[in-house]
Design a protein around this motif. Structure first.
Motif, short mmCIF file in Angstrom:
data_model
loop_
_atom_site.label_atom_id
_atom_site.label_comp_id
_atom_site.label_asym_id
_atom_site.label_seq_id
_atom_site.Cartn_x
_atom_site.Cartn_y
_atom_site.Cartn_z
N LEU A 1 0.78 -1.13 0.10
CA LEU A 1 0.03 0.03 -0.10
C LEU A 1 0.98 1.23 -0.16
O LEU A 1 1.37 1.68 1.11
N TYR B 1 -2.05 4.25 -0.38
CA TYR B 1 -3.53 4.01 -0.81
C TYR B 1 -4.30 4.27 0.21
O TYR B 1 -4.49 3.74 1.18
N CYS C 1 1.35 -8.22 3.40
CA CYS C 1 0.79 -6.81 2.92
C CYS C 1 1.60 -5.75 3.97
O CYS C 1 1.50 -5.68 4.92
N ASN D 1 2.21 -1.62 4.42
CA ASN D 1 1.76 -0.30 4.39
C ASN D 1 2.72 0.64 4.81
O ASN D 1 3.69 0.36 5.69
#
Length: 286
Positions: free
Chosen positions: A171, A174, A190, A192
């Motif tokens: 991300l 995002y 994932c 971030n």
């Protein structure tokens, strides 16, 4: 004189901490003809777990023997392990909204070989950065989202992750909150980037909030995504010192620089299998 083809592999291991773990593993690797080029270990006293990362050189044909031996040792030590060929680049899908500084940085570091990844696509809830993706020859998937279409949009997002074979989702600013159901699917896979040295100024315009409070450090935090917003295991953080003379706009620009570098390092370490999840913390062999 014939010399067998040697390839580089990374072995990651995790098991309950007790004496004799390395004494079991290293002689076995020697018997397989492996050359240990790099090794890092850590025993966590709080969780009583032992972590190992080794980079080895081994004959290609010896890989089945190594895997078979690790399976046997894993039964003795309650060991979980993985082995990865260094030559295999990690497939990465990047999600972004309108801010392009992190995406630009990742594209550049990917092209110059700093990041051992293969960017398989860009997902965005805005069309703004399609030209940048096109310039690098990367598929751009425009997935607009509203409150009413969130479930369908995330279903399409997940389909792209699955069909692209992405091993990691990033991300890169995002600006959407993922649902609990979606974050469960990508748990541990994932990363971030958060625009603050957590704990943070939350809500809109964080740099402007920081400016009004007279902060002296600008920072950023890369972390794994969890169901708890911005509370996932922290991978990397960095800061830049500022003075009272810095404007809010200058803080924004400096913050973007820090965000990009912190995110790139976190991705690099993950792709090189230097990260272990340990509860709500990470072990980072960098």
């Amino acid at each position: 004189m014939y010399r067998p083809q040697m390839s580089e592999f990374v072995i990651t291991l995790k098991c309950p901490d007790k004496p004799g773990i390395l004494a079991k593993i290293t002689p076995f690797l020697l018997e397989c003809g492996c050359d240990i080029r790099e090794a890092s270990v850590f025993g966590d006293k709080e969780t009583d777990v032992f972590f190992i990362r080794m980079q080895i050189a081994a004959k290609d044909e010896s890989l089945p023997e190594i895997e078979c031996g690790l399976k046997s040792i894993s039964e003795q030590l309650s060991l979980t392990w993985e082995i990865h060929a260094v030559a295999n680049k990690m497939r990465v899908l990047i999600a972004v909204s309108k801010f392009d500084h992190c995406l630009n940085d990742l594209f550049h570091k990917w092209k110059i070989g700093y990041l051992p990844i293969d960017i398989v696509g860009i997902v965005s809830n805005h069309p703004d950065l399609k030209g940048l993706a096109d310039w690098y020859g990367v598929p751009y998937h425009y997935l607009p989202i509203t409150k009413e279409t969130k479930a369908d949009q995330e279903a399409e997002f997940w389909r792209l992750i699955s069909e692209s074979g992405a091993e990691l989702t990033v991300l890169a600013r995002y600006m959407q909150i993922l649902s609990d159901e979606f974050t469960k699917k990508i748990s541990g896979k994932c990363i971030n980037i958060h625009h603050s040295f957590l704990p943070s100024f939350k809500g809109a315009k964080p740099y402007h909030q920081a400016f009004t409070r007279g902060v002296k450090l600008i920072g950023a935090t890369a972390h794994y995504v969890t169901e708890d917003l911005d509370e996932g295991p922290i991978i990397e953080q960095d800061v830049r010192r500022i003075t009272h003379a810095a404007s809010a706009e200058e803080m924004v620009e400096l913050g973007r620089e820090v965000e990009a570098s912190v995110l790139a390092r976190a991705i690099k370490w993950h792709a090189e299998h230097r990260l272990f999840l340990n509860g709500n913390k990470t072990i980072v062999f960098n």
